[in-house]
Design a protein around this motif. Structure first.
Motif, short mmCIF file in Angstrom:
data_model
loop_
_atom_site.label_atom_id
_atom_site.label_comp_id
_atom_site.label_asym_id
_atom_site.label_seq_id
_atom_site.Cartn_x
_atom_site.Cartn_y
_atom_site.Cartn_z
N LYS A 45 0.85 -1.18 0.00
CA LYS A 45 0.00 0.00 0.00
C LYS A 45 0.89 1.24 0.00
N VAL A 46 0.69 2.12 -0.99
CA VAL A 46 1.55 3.29 -1.12
C VAL A 46 0.80 4.61 -0.92
N ASP A 47 -0.53 4.52 -0.84
CA ASP A 47 -1.30 5.75 -0.58
C ASP A 47 -2.69 5.35 -0.10
N ASP A 48 -3.29 6.25 0.69
CA ASP A 48 -4.63 5.96 1.22
C ASP A 48 -5.72 6.04 0.16
N GLY A 49 -5.42 6.69 -0.97
CA GLY A 49 -6.44 6.81 -2.00
C GLY A 49 -7.40 7.94 -1.70
N TYR A 50 -8.69 7.63 -1.62
CA TYR A 50 -9.72 8.65 -1.46
C TYR A 50 -9.48 9.53 -0.24
N ARG A 51 -9.50 10.85 -0.49
CA ARG A 51 -9.43 11.84 0.58
C ARG A 51 -10.61 12.79 0.43
N ASP A 52 -11.45 12.81 1.44
CA ASP A 52 -12.64 13.64 1.41
C ASP A 52 -12.25 15.11 1.27
N GLY A 53 -12.88 15.80 0.35
CA GLY A 53 -12.57 17.20 0.08
C GLY A 53 -11.63 17.35 -1.09
N THR A 54 -10.52 16.65 -1.05
CA THR A 54 -9.56 16.70 -2.17
C THR A 54 -10.17 16.08 -3.42
N PHE A 55 -10.78 14.90 -3.27
CA PHE A 55 -11.41 14.23 -4.42
C PHE A 55 -12.45 15.14 -5.07
N GLN A 56 -13.23 15.83 -4.25
CA GLN A 56 -14.28 16.71 -4.77
C GLN A 56 -13.71 17.93 -5.49
N LYS A 57 -12.55 18.43 -5.02
CA LYS A 57 -11.92 19.57 -5.71
C LYS A 57 -11.66 19.24 -7.17
N TYR A 58 -11.14 18.04 -7.41
CA TYR A 58 -10.86 17.64 -8.79
C TYR A 58 -12.16 17.41 -9.56
N GLY A 59 -13.18 16.91 -8.87
CA GLY A 59 -14.47 16.72 -9.53
C GLY A 59 -15.06 18.02 -10.03
N ARG A 60 -14.84 19.11 -9.28
CA ARG A 60 -15.41 20.40 -9.67
C ARG A 60 -14.77 20.98 -10.93
N VAL A 61 -13.54 20.55 -11.25
CA VAL A 61 -12.87 21.10 -12.44
C VAL A 61 -12.79 20.08 -13.57
N LEU A 62 -13.43 18.92 -13.39
CA LEU A 62 -13.35 17.88 -14.42
C LEU A 62 -14.00 18.36 -15.73
N GLY A 63 -15.10 19.09 -15.60
CA GLY A 63 -15.74 19.64 -16.80
C GLY A 63 -14.85 20.65 -17.51
N ALA A 64 -14.11 21.44 -16.74
CA ALA A 64 -13.19 22.41 -17.34
C ALA A 64 -12.05 21.69 -18.05
N PHE A 65 -11.59 20.58 -17.49
CA PHE A 65 -10.53 19.81 -18.14
C PHE A 65 -11.02 19.26 -19.47
#
Length: 570
Positions: free
Chosen positions: A537-557
């Protein structure tokens, strides 16, 4: 070494032929490899495993080199003391899409092999064409255009075959062969993929194409489980369909079982048991997802020179921007695949613009910048999010020319997308890794769901497994966890560069040890696979808040990509 049956897996890649032997408990017993450049560069005039004809965009490998490599890799395996007589099953992988053109003499030559002579000496007249087109070949744009329109649209082609047309796909390669080299096409009795070619050598007969690898051809109707008649007509003309069917052969729908016993050539020359069976060989990408018991909604991210995103899914939702292929062992499941040319090379170019690190790690400065830069370089409320594309090579997904583009948008909702000037190498370090992960998240979002054991979380992969050279980098692992999530974490699969060969060995074991046709690969391998020995295991993966930040700009990407595509194609 404990007694018991052994299983041999191969990987015929662009630059190497690897062999790996495992026991029934999945422990690796022995391995060997042939490096094409190191062993054969002078003889076959290759560089990085291939020859090129830049004027026509052709990239190809000498088939004789592959044949010679089989004898050599088995010799090396035997010299290491591998007990060849205990090997009960063989499978493996070959680079997807690559094709081999057999002559009318192939079947008789394969059946009458003399163990006292090398393979190559006996197969000199077995090929109608001395080269095998490589997956890097890009000579088929005209043929791709015809494939993309023949069923009405790119989407219609993807609906039928799992993918829109691509330079490397075998259907476009066969069409070009018929048009560009009709004498070769007419002399061709059978056409193999790299995987079924390798299986044929061990079988002593032309092996059928594998049910998963066949879906990398743009010729197989996935829903209908048969060759697509309309696309065969495009490839061979209406009058030539019957002949092309003979060249391609029938495709067994089960990826398991045995194709037959091993050729006596290998029994007598290398000491294999006559009881050894040859299981279906598959493509390198399907073999990669067999290198561990991958559960539905688990994803593998391969971080090599190029980048690949693979996911096991029961959903079939084709789109021209990505690939769906039949799962190599599990009927009714599919392999979702994204393939990018710009992976490690693009990251290295950004790395090299940063100050040289003080220590021995060439990624020291890059990793420091990645970890010290907040997501999207949003340092305080009101900061705009940074987005970019970094393509030192023309990209496949999306189909964009080489170049670098930097944009910003409102971080709250992705609105007001604007082109930006060069913000310097420091932010680029994080933004390039984010951009690679955002592309994967954008294109896989319709296939993920809420984690069954944590339904309160947003839709995302259950686990993310990192393989390839980039998987060793903790900063890259952190960003992929930030962007893609992974409800159960991000893991590094520690198989070195042997994922494809290992997947082949596992496939042989499953094919020949399953109790019946209903025992799944995941169930059989999963019972024997010791997670603590294979993954970290090298990372915890899902982080609440951080995951959503990327979701908010996915349409812009997505909008960023569309803007660049529109300019590039005008």
């Amino acid at each position: 070494m404990s007694p018991g049956p052994l299983y041999l897996g191969f990987d015929l890649s662009t630059q190497q032929l690897k062999a790996i032997v495992i026991a029934s408990d999945l422990k690796v017993i022995s391995e060997a490899k042939v490096d094409f450049d190191a062993d054969f560069a002078a003889k076959y005039h290759i560089k990085k495993g291939v020859q090129t004809n830049e004027d026509e965009g052709e990239v190809y490998a000498p088939v004789a080199m592959w044949v010679e490599s089989v004898d050599l890799v088995l010799t090396r395996l035997k010299e290491k003391g591998c007990p060849m007589d205990r090997i009960r099953g063989i499978s493996g992988s070959g680079q997807q899409h690559s094709s081999v053109y057999w002559s009318e003499h192939a079947e008789s030559s394969l059946k009458s092999l003399d163990s006292g002579k090398p393979l190559l000496d006996q197969l000199s007249n077995a090929f109608a064409y001395e080269f095998a087109p490589n997956w890097q070949d890009h000579s088929t744009q005209t043929e791709c255009d015809h494939f993309d329109t023949h069923l009405g649209s790119k989407q219609a082609l993807a609906d039928a075959t799992g993918s829109s047309a691509h330079h490397r796909f075998t259907g476009t390669q066969i069409l070009r062969m018929r048009r560009r080299r009709p004498e070769v096409y007419n002399k061709t009795a059978r056409i193999s993929l790299a995987s079924s070619f390798l299986a044929s050598l061990f079988l002593g007969a032309i092996a059928p194409i594998d049910i998963s690898d066949v879906t990398g051809m743009n010729l197989w109707d996935i829903a209908g489980e048969k060759w697509n008649e309309t696309l065969l007509e495009l490839t061979a003309t209406k009058e030539g369909v019957t002949e092309l069917r003979k060249k391609l052969g029938d495709v067994p729908l089960d990826g398991g079982g045995s194709l037959g016993g091993i050729s006596s050539y290998f029994v007598q020359r290398f000491g294999f048991s006559p009881e050894c069976q040859v299981a279906p060989f598959t493509g390198d990408n399907p073999a990669t997802i067999l290198s561990l018991p991958l559960r539905p909604l688990d994803a593998i991210v391969s971080l090599g020179t190029s980048s690949t995103f693979l996911m096991n899914t029961p959903s079939y939702k084709p789109d021209p921007s990505y690939h769906f292929m039949n799962h190599p062992t599990t009927k009714g499941h599919f392999m979702f695949m994204l393939c990018y040319k710009n992976g490690g090379l693009a990251r290295e170019k950004v790395r090299d613009k940063l100050p040289k690190p003080a220590g021995a790690d060439p990624w020291g400065s890059f990793n420091k910048q990645v970890l010290e830069t907040p997501p999207l370089d949003i340092r305080k409320d009101g900061d705009r999010a940074k987005l970019g594309l970094y393509f030192p090579l023309p990209e496949i997904v999306p189909n964009i020319k080489a170049g670098t583009w930097r944009y910003t948008c409102e971080s709250a909702d992705g609105s007001d997308l604007k082109e930006s000037g060069d913000w310097g190498a420091e932010p680029d370090a994080r933004v390039i890794v984010e951009s690679q992960a955002l592309s994967m998240r954008l294109r896989s979002q319709k296939l993920v769901s809420h984690p069954p054991k944590r339904p309160e979380l947003p839709a995302q992969p259950r686990r993310i497994y990192l393989v390839g050279g980039g998987s060793l980098n903790p900063a890259i692992a952190r960003v992929f966890g930030d962007v893609l999530g992974g409800a159960d974490g991000v893991y590094r699969l520690d198989v070195g560069g042997n994922a494809c060969a290992l997947g082949g060995a596992y496939k042989a074991l499953w094919a020949l040890e399953r109790h019946d046709a209903d025992e799944s690969f995941d169930d059989l391998i999963g019972k024997r696979w010791k997670e603590e020995d294979e993954i970290q295991k090298v990372d915890d993966g899902y982080r609440d808040g951080t995951f959503q930040k990327y979701g908010r700009v996915l349409g812009a990407f997505e909008e960023l990509e569309e803007k660049i595509l529109k300019v590039a194609h005008n």
